[in-house]
Scaffold this motif. Structure first.
Motif, mmCIF file in Angstrom:
data_model
loop_
_atom_site.group_PDB
_atom_site.id
_atom_site.type_symbol
_atom_site.label_atom_id
_atom_site.label_comp_id
_atom_site.label_asym_id
_atom_site.label_seq_id
_atom_site.Cartn_x
_atom_site.Cartn_y
_atom_site.Cartn_z
ATOM 1 N N ALA A 1 0.833 -1.208 0.000
ATOM 2 C CA ALA A 1 0.000 0.000 0.000
ATOM 3 C C ALA A 1 0.867 1.258 0.000
ATOM 4 O O ALA A 1 0.547 2.243 -0.677
ATOM 5 C CB ALA A 1 -0.936 0.001 1.210
ATOM 6 N N ALA A 2 1.974 1.225 0.737
ATOM 7 C CA ALA A 2 2.892 2.372 0.745
ATOM 8 C C ALA A 2 3.482 2.595 -0.646
ATOM 9 O O ALA A 2 3.588 3.739 -1.109
ATOM 10 C CB ALA A 2 3.998 2.139 1.776
ATOM 11 N N LEU A 3 3.856 1.511 -1.320
ATOM 12 C CA LEU A 3 4.410 1.619 -2.666
ATOM 13 C C LEU A 3 3.378 2.186 -3.641
ATOM 14 O O LEU A 3 3.682 3.090 -4.424
ATOM 15 C CB LEU A 3 4.904 0.252 -3.150
ATOM 16 C CG LEU A 3 5.487 0.199 -4.559
ATOM 17 C CD1 LEU A 3 6.718 1.101 -4.656
ATOM 18 C CD2 LEU A 3 5.855 -1.235 -4.925
ATOM 19 N N VAL A 4 2.148 1.682 -3.575
ATOM 20 C CA VAL A 4 1.080 2.199 -4.435
ATOM 21 C C VAL A 4 0.827 3.673 -4.125
ATOM 22 O O VAL A 4 0.681 4.501 -5.030
ATOM 23 C CB VAL A 4 -0.214 1.363 -4.275
ATOM 24 C CG1 VAL A 4 -1.393 2.032 -4.972
ATOM 25 C CG2 VAL A 4 0.007 -0.045 -4.824
ATOM 26 N N GLY A 5 0.781 4.023 -2.833
ATOM 27 C CA GLY A 5 0.583 5.420 -2.451
ATOM 28 C C GLY A 5 1.691 6.324 -2.968
ATOM 29 O O GLY A 5 1.432 7.424 -3.470
ATOM 30 N N LEU A 6 2.926 5.858 -2.883
ATOM 31 C CA LEU A 6 4.066 6.626 -3.380
ATOM 32 C C LEU A 6 3.960 6.845 -4.882
ATOM 33 O O LEU A 6 4.128 7.958 -5.378
ATOM 34 C CB LEU A 6 5.373 5.910 -3.040
ATOM 35 C CG LEU A 6 6.651 6.551 -3.572
ATOM 36 C CD1 LEU A 6 6.867 7.927 -2.950
ATOM 37 C CD2 LEU A 6 7.847 5.648 -3.303
ATOM 38 N N ARG A 7 3.669 5.774 -5.604
ATOM 39 C CA ARG A 7 3.566 5.881 -7.072
ATOM 40 C C ARG A 7 2.395 6.753 -7.488
ATOM 41 O O ARG A 7 2.527 7.588 -8.384
ATOM 42 C CB ARG A 7 3.473 4.498 -7.690
ATOM 43 C CG ARG A 7 4.794 3.769 -7.576
ATOM 44 C CD ARG A 7 4.854 2.555 -8.424
ATOM 45 N NE ARG A 7 6.203 1.988 -8.349
ATOM 46 C CZ ARG A 7 6.495 0.744 -8.650
ATOM 47 N NH1 ARG A 7 5.547 -0.069 -9.060
ATOM 48 N NH2 ARG A 7 7.716 0.315 -8.552
ATOM 49 N N LEU A 8 1.253 6.578 -6.840
ATOM 50 C CA LEU A 8 0.087 7.389 -7.175
ATOM 51 C C LEU A 8 0.318 8.849 -6.833
ATOM 52 O O LEU A 8 0.015 9.750 -7.627
ATOM 53 C CB LEU A 8 -1.148 6.845 -6.436
ATOM 54 C CG LEU A 8 -2.482 7.561 -6.730
ATOM 55 C CD1 LEU A 8 -2.819 7.476 -8.207
ATOM 56 C CD2 LEU A 8 -3.578 6.962 -5.889
ATOM 57 N N GLY A 9 0.866 9.098 -5.648
ATOM 58 C CA GLY A 9 1.162 10.476 -5.264
ATOM 59 C C GLY A 9 2.163 11.134 -6.188
ATOM 60 O O GLY A 9 2.014 12.304 -6.555
ATOM 61 N N SER A 10 3.177 10.393 -6.600
ATOM 62 C CA SER A 10 4.175 10.928 -7.542
ATOM 63 C C SER A 10 3.542 11.233 -8.892
ATOM 64 O O SER A 10 3.842 12.256 -9.514
ATOM 65 C CB SER A 10 5.321 9.927 -7.716
ATOM 66 O OG SER A 10 6.012 9.757 -6.505
ATOM 67 N N ALA A 11 2.647 10.348 -9.351
ATOM 68 C CA ALA A 11 1.977 10.565 -10.635
ATOM 69 C C ALA A 11 1.073 11.798 -10.581
ATOM 70 O O ALA A 11 1.062 12.618 -11.515
ATOM 71 C CB ALA A 11 1.163 9.327 -11.020
ATOM 72 N N VAL A 12 0.338 11.966 -9.486
ATOM 73 C CA VAL A 12 -0.534 13.129 -9.340
ATOM 74 C C VAL A 12 0.296 14.404 -9.243
ATOM 75 O O VAL A 12 -0.022 15.419 -9.867
ATOM 76 C CB VAL A 12 -1.461 12.965 -8.096
ATOM 77 C CG1 VAL A 12 -2.184 14.268 -7.782
ATOM 78 C CG2 VAL A 12 -2.447 11.826 -8.322
#
Length: 133
Positions: free
Chosen positions: A118-129
């Motif tokens: 979940a942390a990895l997904v959050g990091l990737r999603l936050g970086s993309a946004v």
């Protein structure tokens, strides 16, 4: 529990969480500056001491000798504001004490794997946004 009891319980948790958050900041800042290391000693220290503290308080405050609001202040509030890893430790120990080793092992594995995923997904999603904005 009536509405007044619910409000008192919520207030006790709120105040405890504030103190727990301040304690986390203080302990974490002190440990990290004292260690002068890239290793996250502050988080490790908070998680270990929080686990100790929650189980110590759990043992100390069990039974009817302590009002539920004080247990909520100390356990859910203070320890929850300090670290939620302490709750993970308590729940895991409860499963082990009940002899439910399979569920305890599953809980440990799922907690680690899913939290890191979940942390990895959050990091990737936050970086993309952030890259779009």
């Amino acid at each position: 529990m009536d509405t007044g009891d619910n409000h008192m319980m919520a207030f006790a948790i709120f105040v405890g969480a504030g103190f727990g958050g301040l304690a986390r900041y203080g302990v974490g800042s002190w440990v990290q500056s004292a260690s002068n290391s890239a290793m996250p000693w502050a988080t490790l220290t908070v998680n270990v001491t929080g686990s100790f503290l929650l189980l110590f308080l759990y043992a100390l405050m069990s039974g009817d000798t302590v009002a539920p609001e004080w247990r909520a202040f100390a356990g859910i509030g203070f320890c929850g504001g300090y670290t939620t890893f302490s709750t993970f430790s308590l729940e895991t120990l409860r499963l082990m004490q009940e002899g439910d080793w399979r569920r305890a092992s599953t809980y440990i594995a799922l907690s680690l794997v899913l939290s890191i995923a979940a942390a990895l997904v959050g990091l990737r999603l936050g970086s993309a946004v952030a890259a779009r904005g």
